[in-house]
Design a protein around this motif. Structure first.
Motif, PDB file in Angstrom:
ATOM      1  N   VAL A  69     -25.170  -0.418  -2.700  1.00 57.69           N
ATOM      2  CA  VAL A  69     -26.596  -0.099  -2.753  1.00 57.69           C
ATOM      3  C   VAL A  69     -26.959   0.365  -4.161  1.00 57.69           C
ATOM      4  O   VAL A  69     -27.966  -0.069  -4.733  1.00 57.69           O
ATOM      5  N   SER A  70     -26.134   1.226  -4.724  1.00 59.89           N
ATOM      6  CA  SER A  70     -26.386   1.738  -6.073  1.00 59.89           C
ATOM      7  C   SER A  70     -26.458   0.597  -7.089  1.00 59.89           C
ATOM      8  O   SER A  70     -27.362   0.554  -7.930  1.00 59.89           O
ATOM      9  N   GLU A 118     -30.320   6.369  -2.352  1.00 57.67           N
ATOM     10  CA  GLU A 118     -29.170   5.489  -2.108  1.00 57.67           C
ATOM     11  C   GLU A 118     -28.590   5.727  -0.722  1.00 57.67           C
ATOM     12  O   GLU A 118     -28.241   4.779  -0.016  1.00 57.67           O
ATOM     13  N   ASN A 119     -28.488   6.986  -0.331  1.00 54.97           N
ATOM     14  CA  ASN A 119     -27.957   7.319   0.991  1.00 54.97           C
ATOM     15  C   ASN A 119     -28.856   6.770   2.099  1.00 54.97           C
ATOM     16  O   ASN A 119     -28.371   6.190   3.072  1.00 54.97           O
ATOM     17  N   GLN A 160     -32.212  10.271  -6.662  1.00 56.91           N
ATOM     18  CA  GLN A 160     -31.507   8.989  -6.573  1.00 56.91           C
ATOM     19  C   GLN A 160     -30.409   8.981  -5.516  1.00 56.91           C
ATOM     20  O   GLN A 160     -30.343   8.036  -4.716  1.00 56.91           O
ATOM     21  N   MET A 169     -22.666   2.834  -0.125  1.00 55.52           N
ATOM     22  CA  MET A 169     -23.519   3.401  -1.168  1.00 55.52           C
ATOM     23  C   MET A 169     -23.242   2.807  -2.542  1.00 55.52           C
ATOM     24  O   MET A 169     -24.171   2.669  -3.338  1.00 55.52           O
ATOM     25  N   ASP A 170     -22.005   2.462  -2.852  1.00 55.62           N
ATOM     26  CA  ASP A 170     -21.704   1.874  -4.161  1.00 55.62           C
ATOM     27  C   ASP A 170     -22.434   0.551  -4.345  1.00 55.62           C
ATOM     28  O   ASP A 170     -23.006   0.279  -5.405  1.00 55.62           O
ATOM     29  N   SER A 177     -28.488   3.073   2.230  1.00 57.05           N
ATOM     30  CA  SER A 177     -27.167   2.746   2.773  1.00 57.05           C
ATOM     31  C   SER A 177     -27.184   2.853   4.297  1.00 57.05           C
ATOM     32  O   SER A 177     -26.708   1.957   4.998  1.00 57.05           O
ATOM     33  N   ALA A 197     -35.722  -1.392  -1.127  1.00 54.43           N
ATOM     34  CA  ALA A 197     -35.602  -0.647  -2.379  1.00 54.43           C
ATOM     35  C   ALA A 197     -36.740  -0.920  -3.357  1.00 54.43           C
ATOM     36  O   ALA A 197     -37.225   0.000  -4.013  1.00 54.43           O
ATOM     37  N   ILE A 239     -29.767  -1.528  -6.544  1.00 60.02           N
ATOM     38  CA  ILE A 239     -31.017  -0.943  -7.037  1.00 60.02           C
ATOM     39  C   ILE A 239     -31.005  -0.840  -8.567  1.00 60.02           C
ATOM     40  O   ILE A 239     -32.067  -0.891  -9.182  1.00 60.02           O
ATOM     41  N   LYS A 240     -29.827  -0.720  -9.165  1.00 60.82           N
ATOM     42  CA  LYS A 240     -29.752  -0.744 -10.638  1.00 60.82           C
ATOM     43  C   LYS A 240     -30.088  -2.129 -11.173  1.00 60.82           C
ATOM     44  O   LYS A 240     -30.600  -2.261 -12.279  1.00 60.82           O
TER      45      LYS A 240
END
Length: 182
Positions: free
Chosen positions: A124-125, A110-111, A106, A121-122, A114, A38, A128-129
């Motif tokens: 991963v999200s 994320e996909n 975005q 994905m949650d 993932s 990422a 990266i945040k």
């Protein structure tokens, strides 16, 4: 300057990996894998945005903001422990950064992360945040140390990205332009 992937091998990187793993409930090895994919991807998107004078000016202004001066790097351990700030503040700042840098791409990013990491994905999200403000802190600190102006933003990004070759760039381009709209 060392590349961003070198950062992940440092004590600071280990703090980031462990903190993000704790926040998401994911194993540290998977978290490190997501971060190693990422962080160059986000930097590549920043570099792509900064390839225009408007984008370079926008990033230069953002890096001149006190929030991105590198202070987050000094308090990273505290963000995940009992120190100043909170992971939620970090996530909120990260969401804003990613919204600006990745925009509508975005979910695709994320996909892709993932799928390649085997992580939901949650998680991963969230990772990266967390990574985005850290990257801005690294860039902001380097910008100050090297006295970089708007014209040097592209070179700064290239040095932090480690521009290791066309393979890395093509992976970034492939994810960012998955729908073929440039």
């Amino acid at each position: 300057m060392a590349s961003i992937l070198d950062l992940l091998q440092s004590d600071l990187g280990q703090t980031l990996i462990n903190g993000a793993a704790q926040k998401t409930g994911q194993p540290t090895d998977k978290t490190a894998n997501v971060l190693s994919q990422a962080m160059p991807l986000i930097l590549g998107a920043m570099q792509r945005n900064a390839s225009t004078p408007e984008g370079a000016s926008s990033l230069n202004n953002a890096l001149s903001d006190q929030r991105h001066s590198g202070g987050v790097l000094d308090m990273l351990g505290g963000l995940f422990g009992d120190g100043a700030g909170s992971p939620d503040d970090l996530l909120q700042d990260g969401a804003g950064i990613l919204g600006h840098v990745l925009g509508t791409k975005q979910p695709q990013v994320e996909n892709a992360l993932s799928k390649s990491s085997g992580m939901d994905m949650d998680s991963v999200s969230q990772i990266i945040k967390i990574a985005a403000p850290i990257l801005m802190g690294v860039l902001g600190k380097q910008k100050q140390a090297s006295n970089v102006d708007q014209n040097g933003i592209g070179d700064l990004l290239g040095s932090v990205l480690g521009q290791s070759g066309s393979h890395d760039q093509s992976f970034i381009e492939q994810i960012l332009d998955a729908d073929g709209d440039g």
